[in-house]
Scaffold this motif. Structure first.
Motif: not given
Length: 288
Positions: A184, A186, A230, A232, A268-269, A271-276
């Motif tokens: 991810y 930004l 995993n 946030p 935030t960045v 966390s979004r990469a981890s979620r992916q």
């Protein structure tokens, strides 16, 4: 100024030319795709005595076997995307290449080796190559050497590349211990450089590896327990603990954002990469 343009066809010709330029006190500008070098020339940010054009170099763009992809100095992002099974062999690199800033023009013209050598903290490729544990092969008339991409990058826009050396290959192997990947970034506009990037690997030992780009002057690799990465909130707290241990001048800043902003958005960045990455875990291996 009359600059000499050199178009070597072999590594030996290229390294000989670089050695000759260095010996006479000149400055060589090595050009792969030219997406960074040509604008620098246009803006007069660099003033080389010689230009070494790698466009005629007789080295395969991409070679691959079962678990390894080898990128030549002129390999573009598109040449990687066109490589059979590249997504399976080098998933993070494939994700990054698909969404490279600049769209189709950069995908087809820009080179992955060139991005690594330029070592810009805001570039997509350096952090992803560090996450993939890529190896960098260098050559000069003095011989050859190989080192990890993480050690090759020594600072913002600095690398362990001597004036008479050429990067001849990037070796990127599959990481069997990485079960899933996420990437991810930004950025403020479609065509702008990234502000912060994160490459995420979920590992078989129950940890998550995050490689952040654009936060510090070089890619920053952090390993966290899966339960932390995993969540946030827990991820933000863990990254803040890591960042608090760094001196203030260690955070990268440029015209896009200062160090304080990059520090604020890093979690935030990540966390979004981890979620992916967690969404791509094999069936039955999802974790809370």
């Amino acid at each position: 100024m009359n600059r000499r343009i050199i178009r070597p066809r072999t590594v030996a010709e290229a390294t000989t030319a670089l050695a000759e330029v260095t010996a006479k006190g000149g400055r060589a500008l090595v050009v792969g795709g030219g997406t960074i070098a040509v604008p620098q020339l246009t803006r007069r940010e660099v003033d080389p005595s010689d230009i070494v054009d790698l466009g005629y170099l007789d080295i395969p763009l991409v070679r691959y076997d079962e678990d390894t992809v080898r990128l030549g100095p002129a390999a573009s992002y598109q040449s990687l995307l066109d490589t059979p099974s590249a997504e399976r062999r080098v998933p993070l690199l494939h994700m990054m290449a698909k969404g490279i800033t600049g769209g189709i023009q950069i995908r087809t013209q820009g080179t992955i080796v060139g991005s690594l050598v330029c070592a810009r903290p805001c570039s997509d490729a350096p952090a992803v190559l560090v996450a993939h544990a890529a190896q960098v092969s260098l050559a000069s008339v003095r011989g050859t050497r190989t080192m990890p991409a993480e050690r090759f990058l020594t600072g913002p826009e600095r690398s362990d590349l001597c004036p008479d050396e050429l990067v001849t290959e990037l070796t990127v192997r599959s990481r069997p211990e990485a079960m899933a990947h996420g990437y991810y970034k930004l950025k403020f506009a479609e065509s702008s450089w990234p502000v912060v990037t994160c490459a995420c690997c979920v590992l078989t030992d129950g940890t998550v590896e995050l490689t952040l780009g654009g936060v510090r002057g070089v890619p920053w690799k952090i390993r966290l327990p899966d339960g932390v990465a995993n969540s946030p909130r827990r991820l933000r707290d863990a990254l803040e603990d890591h960042m608090s241990a760094l001196p203030e001048d260690d955070f990268w800043e440029d015209i896009r954002a200062d160090g304080a902003y990059r520090r604020r958005v890093a979690a935030t960045v990540a966390s979004r990469a981890s979620r992916q990455a967690h969404a791509r875990l094999p069936s039955g291996m999802e974790r809370p």
